[in-house]
Design an enzyme around this catalytic site. Structure first.
Site, short mmCIF file in Angstrom:
data_model
loop_
_atom_site.label_atom_id
_atom_site.label_comp_id
_atom_site.label_asym_id
_atom_site.label_seq_id
_atom_site.Cartn_x
_atom_site.Cartn_y
_atom_site.Cartn_z
N LYS A 155 4.46 -81.49 14.60
CA LYS A 155 3.69 -80.61 13.53
C LYS A 155 2.85 -81.44 12.09
O LYS A 155 1.42 -81.37 12.16
CB LYS A 155 4.47 -80.16 13.23
CG LYS A 155 5.34 -79.21 14.41
CD LYS A 155 6.16 -78.11 14.18
CE LYS A 155 6.82 -77.41 14.34
NZ LYS A 155 7.39 -75.96 14.52
N HIS A 169 -11.13 -92.48 -2.57
CA HIS A 169 -10.01 -92.53 -3.30
C HIS A 169 -9.85 -90.79 -4.51
O HIS A 169 -10.47 -92.19 -5.78
CB HIS A 169 -8.57 -93.91 -3.38
CG HIS A 169 -7.36 -93.14 -3.75
ND1 HIS A 169 -6.95 -93.04 -4.87
CD2 HIS A 169 -6.20 -93.22 -2.93
CE1 HIS A 169 -5.73 -92.55 -4.62
NE2 HIS A 169 -5.09 -92.39 -3.13
N ASP A 187 0.90 -79.11 -3.77
CA ASP A 187 -0.08 -80.28 -3.18
C ASP A 187 1.06 -81.51 -2.48
O ASP A 187 1.64 -81.98 -2.71
CB ASP A 187 -0.76 -80.85 -4.93
CG ASP A 187 -1.23 -82.25 -4.85
OD1 ASP A 187 -1.82 -82.42 -2.86
OD2 ASP A 187 -1.50 -83.01 -5.68
N MET A 188 0.37 -81.98 -1.26
CA MET A 188 1.54 -81.95 -0.03
C MET A 188 0.22 -83.11 1.16
O MET A 188 -0.51 -83.20 1.35
CB MET A 188 1.84 -81.57 0.41
CG MET A 188 1.58 -80.21 1.21
SD MET A 188 2.57 -79.22 2.51
CE MET A 188 2.60 -80.18 3.57
N ALA A 189 0.89 -83.65 1.14
CA ALA A 189 0.01 -85.32 1.73
C ALA A 189 1.04 -84.97 3.13
O ALA A 189 2.33 -84.30 3.17
CB ALA A 189 0.90 -86.75 1.25
N GLY A 208 4.96 -76.22 -6.61
CA GLY A 208 3.60 -76.67 -8.84
C GLY A 208 5.42 -76.30 -10.08
O GLY A 208 4.84 -76.73 -10.57
#
Length: 353
Positions: A232, A121, A180-182, A314
């Site tokens: 998606k 991680h 920044d995305m999951a 951001g």
């Protein structure tokens, strides 16, 4: 109690995290890098990847399931690409070194792509993407999740991580664009924060083990996180997993072990990190000016009713970073107490409060 915070400076948290990691065998430079990734996440308001993660990192190091002193090595290499073996080191240390190599290759070849296996991680992916910004480069990061928390669309078997993606794009007078995305609606860390604070979560965040929406963070933690955009998001998570894990030799599907619950088997997390030199396509100053024009055009868009400002990806994090650099970082009381107890157990200089 859930609403109470203890405020620390970035320096206080960095010193504490560094000392805690060194106490369990991590070399000072590696400990400082790992501490910086956590503190920068909290400065940016991304508490799910901040110091809340420190006790878990320490626990994994103490259990010997993470190598405190890895020998990070390049096992395959071309002018513009490389495969790095992280030797089961802390993900932050491995990803940092891999992004350094990607930047070095981009200086020579215009672009650098570094795949990673044998990692763990690694915290917030934006940290590594943003390493490219001072070099007039675009940073791109794909990472396989450190636990399977999503199911294929329509299923309930957890076979996918949230598999985050991050992009950092420089501008001139405007702030850089940093996405920044999951691939999940939220990072699992936000559910962990809600669980520690005793708060409910929105019903759109997660499913229980039967595939039903839940507002209970414990059920969510034991169940599944929902993908962004339904099917998606599932498709995107699958592709990111292929790029970061299947391509690199990292763990995928049933090979993935759980960051919190498996203290025996190495994770073998995979990453794919890229640096793109802007001057391979056009002069960097011209690109930055064009980015300013793009940002200004978007921000001058006519506002929807009830909206007073348009933000770029951001931007809120940059503003939060500036505010918290001045006024300190709020850490919820339960998490602060957990950190203080950790400091006492490791016999390091305690956090105040």
């Amino acid at each position: 109690m859930a609403d109470q915070n203890v405020v620390y400076t970035a320096d206080q948290l960095h010193r504490f995290c560094t000392a805690a990691l060194m106490a369990v065998g991590v070399p000072e430079r590696d400990a400082a890098i790992t501490a910086d990734t956590m503190v920068q996440a909290d400065l940016r308001g991304v508490s799910s990847h901040g110091v809340v993660r420190l006790p878990a990192y320490v626990k994994r190091l103490e259990a010997g399931v993470v190598n405190a002193r890895p020998s990070v090595s390049v096992v395959r290499e071309t002018v513009a690409a490389a495969l790095v073996d992280g030797d089961n080191g802390l993900g932050q240390v491995v990803a940092y070194r891999a992004m350094e190599l990607a930047i070095e290759k981009a200086r020579q070849a215009g672009t650098g792509t570094v795949g990673v296996r044998g990692s763990n991680h690694s915290g917030a992916s934006a940290y590594y993407a943003m390493m490219a910004l001072p070099h007039d480069m675009i940073g791109i990061v794909y990472t396989s999740g450190a636990a399977n928390i999503m199911a294929p669309w329509g299923g309930i078997t957890p076979l996918l991580g949230n598999n985050p993606i991050a992009y950092a794009i420089p501008a001139d007078k405007e702030l850089p664009v940093v996405l920044d995305m999951a691939c999940s609606v939220v990072a699992r860390g936000r559910i962990l924060v809600a669980l520690k604070k005793g708060e409910k979560i929105p019903p759109t965040w997660a499913l229980n083990k039967y595939g039903e929406p839940t507002t209970d963070p414990q059920e969510a933690h034991d169940g599944l996180v929902q993908p962004i955009g339904g099917y998606k998001g599932y498709g995107l998570a699958l592709v990111v997993g292929v790029l970061s894990a299947v391509l690199t030799g990292g763990a995928f599907g049933r090979q993935v072990t759980d960051f919190y619950n498996d203290l025996v088997n190495p994770q073998n997390v995979g990453h794919l990190l890229q640096a793109v030199a802007i001057d391979a396509f056009m002069p960097a100053d011209a690109f930055r000016r064009r980015m300013d024009e793009v940002i200004q055009e978007i921000k001058s868009s006519e506002l929807a009713r009830g909206v007073d400002r348009i933000y770029l990806p951001g931007e809120i994090e940059f503003l939060t970073h500036a505010e918290r650099s001045r006024n300190g970082i709020p850490i919820s009381l339960p998490i602060a107490r957990e950190l203080q107890a950790l400091g006492e157990r490791l016999r390091i200089e305690p956090l105040p409060g």
